[in-house]
Design a protein around this motif. Structure first.
Motif, short mmCIF file in Angstrom:
data_model
loop_
_atom_site.label_atom_id
_atom_site.label_comp_id
_atom_site.label_asym_id
_atom_site.label_seq_id
_atom_site.Cartn_x
_atom_site.Cartn_y
_atom_site.Cartn_z
N ASP A 163 26.76 68.55 20.95
CA ASP A 163 28.31 68.74 20.40
C ASP A 163 28.27 69.89 19.47
O ASP A 163 28.29 69.97 18.11
N ASP B 153 27.43 63.70 35.26
CA ASP B 153 27.61 64.08 33.89
C ASP B 153 26.63 65.14 33.06
O ASP B 153 26.13 65.74 34.01
N ASP B 154 27.83 65.60 32.42
CA ASP B 154 26.88 67.10 31.89
C ASP B 154 25.49 66.52 30.63
O ASP B 154 25.38 65.86 30.40
N PRO B 155 24.50 67.03 31.13
CA PRO B 155 23.00 66.49 30.84
C PRO B 155 22.97 67.18 29.18
O PRO B 155 21.79 66.93 28.25
N ASN B 156 23.72 67.74 28.45
CA ASN B 156 23.45 68.70 27.62
C ASN B 156 24.27 67.60 26.41
O ASN B 156 25.44 67.37 26.07
N GLN B 157 23.47 67.18 25.80
CA GLN B 157 23.89 66.47 24.08
C GLN B 157 24.43 66.80 23.18
O GLN B 157 24.45 66.29 22.53
N ARG C 145 28.03 77.07 23.65
CA ARG C 145 27.23 76.24 23.55
C ARG C 145 25.75 76.78 23.07
O ARG C 145 25.15 76.48 21.86
#
Length: 106
Positions: A8, A2-6, A33
């Motif tokens: 959006d 999973d991509d840990p960066n939240q 991002r």
């Protein structure tokens, strides 16, 4: 994994870094991002300054946004011209000002 960066990134910003067909990113998502964070922070930072300029000078919101856009589009700016236009649009949104007219010839 999973991509840990939240963070959006909104479609309006992603569009700056996609092919004309909108099917593929031109840069890695991590780069997009990072640029989005810079531009969003810049828009947030400029809200008080833009409101103060508008209040103190009695200029219209369009004039203030135009002046700030020209400054951001200058050569020593930390953002690219397309990013500068996005920052100004976001700034107008944050201030609840009318959206700026698209730059001609861009």
């Amino acid at each position: 994994m999973d991509d840990p960066n939240q963070i959006d990134v909104p479609p309006s910003f992603i569009a700056l870094y996609t092919t004309p067909s909108g099917q593929r990113l031109l840069q890695p998502i991590a780069f997009v991002r990072e640029r989005y964070e810079l531009c969003e922070d810049l828009a947030q930072l400029l809200t008080q300054r833009a409101a103060a300029i508008q209040f103190g000078s009695h200029r219209s919101p369009a004039e203030v946004l135009g002046q700030m856009g020209a400054t951001l589009a200058a050569g020593e700016s930390p953002v690219q011209p397309a990013e500068a236009a996005w920052v100004i649009s976001r700034l107008a949104e944050l201030l609840d000002w009318p959206a700026p007219a698209p730059a001609s010839g861009a």
